[in-house]
Design an enzyme around this catalytic site. Structure first.
Site, short mmCIF file in Angstrom:
data_model
loop_
_atom_site.label_atom_id
_atom_site.label_comp_id
_atom_site.label_asym_id
_atom_site.label_seq_id
_atom_site.Cartn_x
_atom_site.Cartn_y
_atom_site.Cartn_z
N SER A 45 10.29 1.23 5.92
CA SER A 45 9.77 2.00 4.79
C SER A 45 8.95 3.17 5.33
O SER A 45 8.34 3.08 6.40
CB SER A 45 8.85 1.13 3.93
N TYR A 57 1.86 -4.75 3.25
CA TYR A 57 3.30 -4.42 3.23
C TYR A 57 3.59 -3.32 4.27
O TYR A 57 4.54 -3.42 5.05
CB TYR A 57 3.67 -3.95 1.83
#
Ligand code: NAP
Length: 248
Positions: A143, A157
């Site tokens: 990501s 995350y």
């Protein structure tokens, strides 16, 4: 060659778009999911209806025995996999660090990091020339958060995706001589259900104006990059990172 791909988290979002594209390209596809059987079966049905081959593979990627059984099942059905898309990932309610519990942090890491490691391990055992395999390609879905840190939203995350980046670099070097390429995509703001898990289903539309391209991305745009990295067109590419983040 018989092209066989396992896509984790393929019932929805980026994984679903990737599985559909690989199905169109002639791969036999394993559609892994955690709990949404209806959605996973829908992806299989769509691939089969278009003349392709696919099966559902229920497994929690954070559970070692379930991962091992999943790889045995796809091998039994379609033969040795030639492609792995490590895509299944989770995040939780947007929060600053004061409210992050050990249980939450460990849940994120066990899925997003341990799960990716376990799937890479099983794929390497099948693909590596060292074990008599025919080689293959792995794409890890990281990501843009690994670069940006996701402050005030989900640093846990973001950190898990930092680990995915390092896994990509290390594993690419470790298996390059054994016929396996390992690459990574770093999506930015993509229209999927994951933002609802963070408590803000409309997050992409809220922040898209901050992007140079001033729009969110579609799962299909990420799928195209993944399919290219898996393909023979990318035969000299390993340890690489593709940013799919609208310029940021
Ligand atoms: P999504 O729409 O929320 O879908 C998540 C998928 O992962 C579902 O298929 C889900 O299965 C599966 N899954 C969740 N936990 C699992 C587990 N423990 N074992 C097996 N499968 C599991 O997510 P997405 O947005 O497409 O995200 C896919 C990947 O892209 C993730 O790694 C995410 O971090 C990354 N990413 C997304 C964005 C974005 O903006 N969307 C941006 C950057 C990176 P069920 O359907 O059964 O629940």
């Amino acid at each position: 060659m018989n092209s066989v791909a396992l896509v984790t988290g393929a019932s929805r979002g980026i994984g679903r778009a990737t599985a559909l594209l690989l199905g169109q390209q002639g791969y036999a596809v394993g559609i892994n999911y955690l709990s949404n059987e209806t959605a996973a079966q829908g992806v299989v049905d769509e691939i089969v209806k278009a003349g392709g081959r696919a099966i559902v593979l229920q497994a929690d990627i954070a559970e070692e025995a379930e991962v091992v059984a999943m790889f045995q099942r796809i091998t039994g059905e379609f033969g040795p996999i030639t492609a792995l898309v490590n895509n299944a990932g989770i995040l939780f309610q947007q929060s600053t660090i004061e409210n992050l519990s050990a249980a939450r942090i460990n849940k994120v890491l066990s899925t997003n990091v341990t799960g990716y490691f376990l799937c890479c391990r099983e794929a390497v055992k099948i693909m590596s020339h060292r074990h008599g395999g025919n080689g293959g390609a792995i794409v890890n879905v990281s990501s843009a958060a690994s670069r940006l840190g996701a402050p005030g939203e989900y640093v846990d995350y973001a950190a898990s995706k930092g680990a995915v980046d390092t896994l990509t670099t290390g594993l690419a070097l470790e298996v390059a001589a054994y016929g396996i390429r390992v690459n990574c995509v770093r999506p930015g703001l993509i229209y999927t259900d994951i933002h609802a898990s963070g408590g803000e289903p409309g997050r992409v539309d809220r922040v898209k104006a901050n992007l140079p391209m001033q729009r969110g991305g579609q799962p299909e745009e990420v799928a195209q990059a993944i399919a290219w990295l898996l393909s023979d067109s990318a035969s000299y590419v390993t340890g690489s990172f593709l940013e799919l983040a609208g310029g940021k």
